[in-house]
Scaffold this active site. Sequence first.
Site, mmCIF file in Angstrom:
data_model
loop_
_atom_site.group_PDB
_atom_site.id
_atom_site.type_symbol
_atom_site.label_atom_id
_atom_site.label_comp_id
_atom_site.label_asym_id
_atom_site.label_seq_id
_atom_site.Cartn_x
_atom_site.Cartn_y
_atom_site.Cartn_z
ATOM 1 C CB ALA A 1 -2.268 -7.539 -4.954
ATOM 2 N N GLY B 1 0.281 -2.409 1.745
ATOM 3 C CA GLY B 1 -0.947 -1.834 1.183
ATOM 4 C C GLY B 1 -1.155 -2.271 -0.262
ATOM 5 C CG ASP B 2 1.773 -1.349 -3.049
ATOM 6 O OD1 ASP B 2 0.999 -0.379 -2.927
ATOM 7 O OD2 ASP B 2 3.012 -1.230 -3.116
ATOM 8 C CB ALA B 3 0.357 -7.237 -0.496
#
Length: 339
Positions: free
Chosen positions: A298, A293-295
């Site tokens: 990003a 999810g962070d990627a």
Amino acid sequence: MSASPKLVCLGNPLLDIQATVDEAYLAKYALKENDAILVDASSNEPKMAIFDELLQFPDVKFIAGGAAQNTARGAAYVLGSGKVGYFGSVGQDKFSSKLLAENEAAGVVSYYQEQSKVGTGKCAALITGHNRSLVTDLGAANHFTPDHLDKHWDVVEKAELFYIGGFHLTVSPEAIVKLGKHAQATGKPFVLNLSAPFIPQFFKSALEQVLPYTTYVIGNESEAAAYAEAFGLECKQDDLASIAKHVLGGSTTRTVIFTHGLEPTVIVSASDVATRPVKPLPKDSIVDTNGAGDAFAAGFMAGLTQGKNLDQSVDIGQWLAALSIQEVGASYPTEKLQY
Ligand code: 26A
């Protein structure tokens, strides 16, 4: 001196201690296989033992973490060095030296507030199959204060857009509001990730304080379901479009993006409800989903920073998430791949 970062992120810097565990280990601490929780180090919390126990696991690894920091490193993977800045609070120890070095290597400019009496925060990332259960002791990250933004207000003023990890709602909603007010007054995009189901569930009022400043809200299907429950919505908990409409709350300037694993990503604004399909990876090329999810966030942020449109930015998010899933933890390939 290089130019000030275009994209400024705020979050909780953590070192991830990652190991593969079995279901019995999760059961021992009543943990769910895909969740993120906070532990309170000051109480006699049995879960605090996890951090020491993990050190005995054969595949234990120390990896840079902290959700928004992962996003900052991922955006820098796309944008290149010096374009992304990151605010958060750390201790003065080996963990923070490692995080600083990882940010530098990724091209992220760190604006760490340092605590002399509290250690850098850590997150136990317990991997079972393709799932990850995250157990966090925030440590120094919990001591971020808005005056640290004042010290670097020139960086805030020169930034073109902002990314806030929803996890930071547990630390300093005041700092988020401070950035949000600046973004709103200057017409800069202000992006909030819901981060985890417990954020809408237990930090609803902090979320309500911050939502008015957002121009984009990102979440996944379980965060959407937790939002629906917290706000007493009558729609089904998997009706992502209806939940997103509620997050819009009548705003004509906000867009809500819900990822849904392999199901299409749902994108909702006042004028449109759209979906973008996800290209599935072959199962055997998946290493772990920690940081997926962070990627996604990003890649999305990198797209916005480059002035790409909404669909293109979502595509870059999906592309970067697929790359990160093929690495250990919330990491990106060492090789520079082009979208
Ligand atoms: C306040 N909490 C619970 C947290 C986190 C967190 N980052 C900030 N605050 N709990 C887990 N993480 C990070 O999430 C990443 C995966 O998305 C972990 O450090 C991990 O790298």
